[in-house]
Design a protein around this motif. Structure first.
Motif, mmCIF file in Angstrom:
data_model
loop_
_atom_site.group_PDB
_atom_site.id
_atom_site.type_symbol
_atom_site.label_atom_id
_atom_site.label_comp_id
_atom_site.label_asym_id
_atom_site.label_seq_id
_atom_site.Cartn_x
_atom_site.Cartn_y
_atom_site.Cartn_z
ATOM 1 N N TRP A 3 45.259 -8.043 1.609
ATOM 2 C CA TRP A 3 44.076 -7.245 1.338
ATOM 3 C C TRP A 3 43.973 -6.179 2.404
ATOM 4 N N ASP A 4 43.545 -4.985 2.010
ATOM 5 C CA ASP A 4 43.319 -3.904 2.964
ATOM 6 C C ASP A 4 41.922 -3.371 2.703
ATOM 7 N N ASN A 5 41.200 -3.109 3.781
ATOM 8 C CA ASN A 5 39.777 -2.759 3.595
ATOM 9 C C ASN A 5 39.542 -1.344 3.095
ATOM 10 N N TRP A 6 40.589 -0.483 3.120
ATOM 11 C CA TRP A 6 40.338 0.945 2.916
ATOM 12 C C TRP A 6 39.655 1.283 1.587
ATOM 13 N N ASN A 7 40.207 0.790 0.504
ATOM 14 C CA ASN A 7 39.709 1.234 -0.799
ATOM 15 C C ASN A 7 38.225 0.930 -1.006
ATOM 16 N N ASP A 41 42.291 -1.329 8.325
ATOM 17 C CA ASP A 41 42.801 0.044 8.209
ATOM 18 C C ASP A 41 42.182 0.933 9.293
ATOM 19 N N ILE A 233 47.626 0.577 -2.111
ATOM 20 C CA ILE A 233 46.654 -0.507 -2.299
ATOM 21 C C ILE A 233 46.135 -0.520 -3.742
ATOM 22 N N THR A 235 43.644 -0.698 -6.817
ATOM 23 C CA THR A 235 42.242 -0.316 -7.021
ATOM 24 C C THR A 235 41.531 -1.287 -7.952
ATOM 25 N N GLY A 263 42.297 -4.425 -2.864
ATOM 26 C CA GLY A 263 41.443 -3.488 -2.167
ATOM 27 C C GLY A 263 39.976 -3.638 -2.520
#
Lengths: 463, 463, 463, 463
Positions: A3-7, A41, A233, A235, A263
């Protein structure tokens, strides 16, 4: 996978965000499905100390970054961070260009397991392969010199053909500008839209799912075990697309062997979103031991169907080799993508599916029969997903469960065991020289696993 | 001319494979037709020894590579090998980048006569002419420093315009991504398809015959004696194309002066395949002493004919100068390619054929009459080819033989002797300002040699 | 202005060729019209001596090159030579790369006045502006260091944007691959055909007149006094085009301020060819003291007219500023080019002609009236040309003479004197906001000089 | 914001020109609207002195440049100058390449506040990002080393992607070749015309307003506070376009956050021109504290409307975020551009306007209602403008005044105060999921500020 926090959160990062999301990754069962890396991120730093070492923003990360890493590790997850091969990060925080050794050791000392390395403010050190290679290799060497194993994820948006030089220094490389939450909307800030744009001098951002799929189609062969094309990532769950569109998005990312970084904001996750992320049959394609990307076999521009942006709609067929689950021929994944504005019946011939084994009628697989297994048939029901979300727990659901725990039984093992959840639901058999057919939703995808039907005569063939 | 194992066997290489195929090259008469180099492609190594020298895989080559070379030499053939100007070869074996001196001497010590030098994993040292030139020159210098004569075959897929800088350091250079066994199927992994794509930033692979013909058409003039455009290993005999398509493939490769490396498995060779490889009239065009490539004079996109991939079909006419066999004007090779889905009557005017001698009506050759000789008329019969294959011997066939032995009488001599097998069958005479016509099969090619018809007035002209 | 042997004689060079042609340049009056440089192209050398100095081929130049220069100088002409910024020349003779100092001094010692410097075999030192600039600057510095004035003519075929960097190191730079003697025939070896191709990665050769005109149209502003866009040697007189086509060719080359190097064999010159070269009104445009190139104001693709190669025909209008011959406004040259397959009536509005002086209706020149003078009206008659050719002399013709002697009266003077031969024949007056019209032959050009009609109110304006 | 002499005066520069125009900038009220920098462009120098320092042309600037700066400062204005990162300036005056330190100190010593730094004669030091970055960074470092604050304006015409590397070394960078005074006329010397050309290898000049708008659309996100995309000097007032076209030009330049440099001759300024420059509501968009450029949301090629140059007409919609003037949601600027040949009714949906806040229906702003304020409604009347021009004074006009004095009240303050002149005239309210509509003149633009309509439920949201 992770998981990446950016989106979902952009620059709004903090210890509490990471840890609360990490807890949900665990309690929603996503960790055990395979989502292992929790990636922080951009926007986490407040500059450098007197020694030139990066410092974590004390407001956002009051106990420091090592404490965050430790807690994430304690949950059985891994911790990823972000920097940029430039003077600044894209959010104008300190970048690592010229600080590679120092920063790599800082990350290692914090217990970081993964680095996403961006491309902003690179001081003109781009525009040819050697400049980009050299700039990204500096951090690769620095990471290796720490002695700590950290995945290294290049994020230079496909500039300077990273698929040509990325595999010897990294684990993945982005192939396009940033994705955004749209199936096919063109945006001027992500030019080179359309099925024939195989390289783009301006990576941009706001790239649609179809835009990235198209760009990927030319370079699928560059993916290999340990070195992947990164389609960006996911969406899924952000809300801008229909469920069918998210299914297409997830199916193709999985089959292209892109790293699967979710994301979404797990505090607001819907049953539909959870059941996409939890579809073990599709994840098993992504994690297939053979590690070879599916490839686009054809794309069609529809003469009589226009999308809402005024361009002709497209259809595509992808297929790719998977480890055999029959002990005989390799399995095959097949995806039919329908970009039309209505549901359409679509077809894929065995000859097209197996084109890489031989042109004309030379592919022996065309002369065989194949089980057709629907990889979306065992998608978790809304009820089960709702139960998990409500109870923060994958255990205890009373209905038929479609939940798979890959921590207990790895995908490789599960496939060897011929677990139905991974193989998908058998829906038909296609005869020699036959055709796989499906009615595919507007902007949706049908995704199948083909398994060789054993015959008396069958023998093991070397590829 | 020779044979390379890649197209039929890929990484499945071994001493026994090479020697058994070499024996067939000899016994099927192909050596004496001119196929001299037996080229071992990728996947032969098991790394480097303590001195950094490449070592042959002891399982695949139990007696070492020098023994293989020796046996091949004993059959009157030459031995080619493969490496890559990168960290690894394309198959992820040891590459020669940074080991040029050492590896060249290893090859020389083994008795190697030819090096195919690939482009994978080149560490970002590509993207402009100087980087590629410098990287490939390093091996050129190393080969020369050994004192052993080895042909040097660049395989950088046409990146960075090797036709601009390859001729001073090598004997040939690939001009495109890898060929595959299809006449005109577009594949996303080989972009830049179509008649106008003269340069491609992504060489790719799975390039069709027509794709490569089109790419060649722009750079034919770069070929010169000792330094050739390499259109890649022949796919003739792999089974994915029709006989007419293979005839087109072989005709054009020959006329473009591409190195003719066969790629078939000779243990399964069919009469049709053998009779293509054995067509001395076409090989004589390839080996013509003048060494100038034919050029495309026109291509047409057909308005009313679509190929099976949905694109408009193409027709092309090529012609090129050959050494005179009349003692007067140079001969001329003419090829009519029919990409249409049915047989078509095609025409080539003398004015188009001789455009390089003058535009408008200024070419003196247009005002002359010409013998038209069909270069496929004396293709070996199926019966003769079948006899040779069955008996492993070119001698003893009872019917009319179309077999030519260039070891006994070189092509240059044979042409001087006006041997009918090399000149082709005279089928008509074209008058001054006239037109050569032919009905050409679907995806087939007509190929003619034009010879000046002597007149009372004719005098030798300087070009 | 001058003559280069390449187009008519290629590699067949010798002292006798140069001197015999030089004598004709003089006796046909071409020297006095302005064709001053006699340029020896490729193939003159037999290598280097022990000191590394270039040596002239003793068979072709038995008395050495200095003797040739001396005789040419004695005829009142200047002597140009050729080399290449590469290992070899294009004809595979010794190149000057790495020998710049030595070779420049050799040329100076021989009395050379001009160097054409080619681009073959450049060892990968091309592909970006700095590499090409540096390579060509080396010879520029070498030429300057000799102390002898030599014009320096870059011939790198427009690679790497020489119009951006050529003007500070040279007198002209080629902008395309080699011209050939055709008005508009596309040839695959000169790609980037068509009105929109402003840059070409593959310069190629066999570029048609229209191909080069189109390529020139984008960079006309790069020409400036002493540093010109070179559109290549004229093909006028080679025989592959119609008289109308040659008129177009010569008109446009003149107006674009390209160096005018004739390329014909003067021993076979026709009256038509001589009368094109001798048209002083057009040459005066080329030699105009203002030295600014005409620019293309519009081009049209004709919907209903196809050329013989199957492409839509084009029409174009060019105009450009000339020194005033009225003491008031600058004069203006206007060219209408008709690429259609039949004669056409064409029109050019003052607004389009004077667009550079202001868009909309802001150009003051649009509000003025203008004399329209036909620059081809005073083309020498066939009779006069035939007389000159027969008598090897420009003196003694009994009819009305259209011969101009610029040695006696320079073009600048002649224009100041308002000599009718230079101004052209007045055929009409165009009123304010009016339109210049002409019926233009198939593939022909109409070429006019506009001169301001004085009015009571007229005042001198600063540009 | 300011004025540059190039568009109206070219090389005709002098102390008197600058000072007289500067006085008008002040007396016409333009200084107080925000036009602060008086920029002297090319052609001011007469070479270098014995120390290598640049010297001002003593004829044009008899009292020296410091005196000019002093007088300009005394008027409350700032002084800008020009040089080139090349051997010469574009006008062939001395360039600063290799003289960066010296020239920067010269400029500082003269009291210069701004440097426009051009790209002519750059000696081949262009063609990749690193070469251009390094060349322009040399002057950046030099300027910083003087200790004097000078804005640094890169003028390399968008070559080598300055938007990628310009922001860390400069305050703005040109994105295209030079503008000229035409709405949409294509000119061969500015190729890459059309809505899809996002990068151009030949910047050229004579670029139309629409050409530059199109080129800007792809890189709007590169603009950020202190580092802007420069769309070039305004042509408003030069006379080649209609009032509607100038309105479009000014609106888009403002919304794209381009530096607003006027280019008119103020001695001949018309009321219409003054009222465009003086439109405070539009200037407030340009000077918005958020500093983010508007972006193109869609462009349409009209099927049934052709412009006067024979190409299909275009329509476009742009929108962009502005600081909130409601204390709640951010305001939004919306521009509808009508390239058609007649007035057209145009529409912009909230969904398209707010696409950056979420695709599909996820943008919360789409569910809100918005005030629509016309930013051209409070354009100064012709009478007021005529009064100011006649009286050389903004004070004393008897009618309703639309004049805004930003020196007294900054735009930021004025917006906080909700000054109607800055907010524009409210013309309607658009409901949730609604559409903004306008009838837009031929080649005109409608420009609106949307302001959130407060609701009972409204809460402050973080972006």
């Amino acid at each position: 996978m992770g998981w990446d926090n950016w989106n979902a959160f952009g620059c709004s990062v903090s210890e509490s965000l990471l840890l609360s999301q990490a807890r949900l990754i665990s309690s929603l069962g996503l960790r055990d499905i395979g989502y292992e890396y929790v990636v922080l991120d951009d926007c986490w730093s407040s500059g450098r100390d007197a020694n030139g070492s990066l410092i974590a923003d004390a407001t956002k990360f009051p106990r420091g970054m090592a404490a965050v890493a430790q807690e994430i590790h304690a949950m059985g997850l891994k911790f990823g961070m972000y920097s940029s091969a430039g003077k600044y990060t894209c959010g104008m925080y300190e970048g690592s260009l010229g600080h590679e050794q120092s920063d790599a050791h800082t990350f290692a000392s914090w217990g970081v397991d993964y680095l996403k390395y961006d491309n902003c403010y690179n001081q003109g050190q781009a525009g040819n392969q050697l400049l980009s290679y050299t700039r990204y290799k500096a951090m690769s060497d620095a990471l290796l010199s720490t002695g700590r194993e950290m995945l290294y994820s290049l994020c230079n948006w496909g500039e300077d053909f990273p698929w040509n030089w990325g595999s010897t220094i990294s684990n993945s490389w982005r192939i396009s500008g940033d994705v955004y939450d749209s199936f096919d909307r063109p945006d001027d800030r992500c030019p080179c839209d359309g099925p024939d744009a195989f390289n783009c001098e301006l990576p941009g951002f706001h790239c649609s799912i179809l835009n990235i799929i198209n760009k990927a189609s030319f370079i699928v062969s560059k993916a290999q075990p340990g070195a992947w094309n990164d389609l960006d990532i996911l969406t899924v769950g952000l809300g801008g697309m229909t469920d069918a569109e998210y299914v297409t998005h997830f199916s193709l990312w999985a089959a292209a062997k892109s790293p699967l970084l979710t994301g979404a904001d797990f505090t607001k996750i819907t049953p539909k979103t959870l059941s996409i992320f939890s579809n073990a049959a599709v994840v098993a394609v992504n994690q297939d031991p053979q590690g070879s990307s599916a490839a686009r076999r054809w794309h069609k521009t529809l003469a009589n169907d226009t999308n809402q942006w005024g361009s002709p709609s497209q259809q595509q067929m992808w297929s790719g080799s998977l480890n055999s689950t029959t002990g005989d021929e390799n399995d095959m994944v097949v995806i039919l993508i329908n970009g039309a504005s209505t549901a359409q019946k679509m077809e894929a011939t065995l000859q097209d599916i197996f084109i890489d084994s031989g042109t004309g009628n030379t592919a022996p697989q065309v002369k065989m029969a194949w089980e057709v297994r629907d990889l979306w048939a065992y998608r978790m029901t809304d009820n089960e997903a709702r139960y998990i979300i409500s109870n923060n727990n994958t255990v205890g659901y009373n209905g038929t469960s479609y939940y798979y725990n890959a921590t207990k039984t790895s995908y490789a093992e599960g496939l060897q065991n011929k677990e139905e959840l991974l193989l998908g639901k058998m829906i038909s058999t296609v005869k020699p020289s036959g055709t796989v057919t499906a009615t595919v939703d507007r902007h949706g995808a049908a995704m199948f696993r083909l398994r060789a039907v054993p015959t008396g005569k069958a023998e093991k063939r070397e590829l």
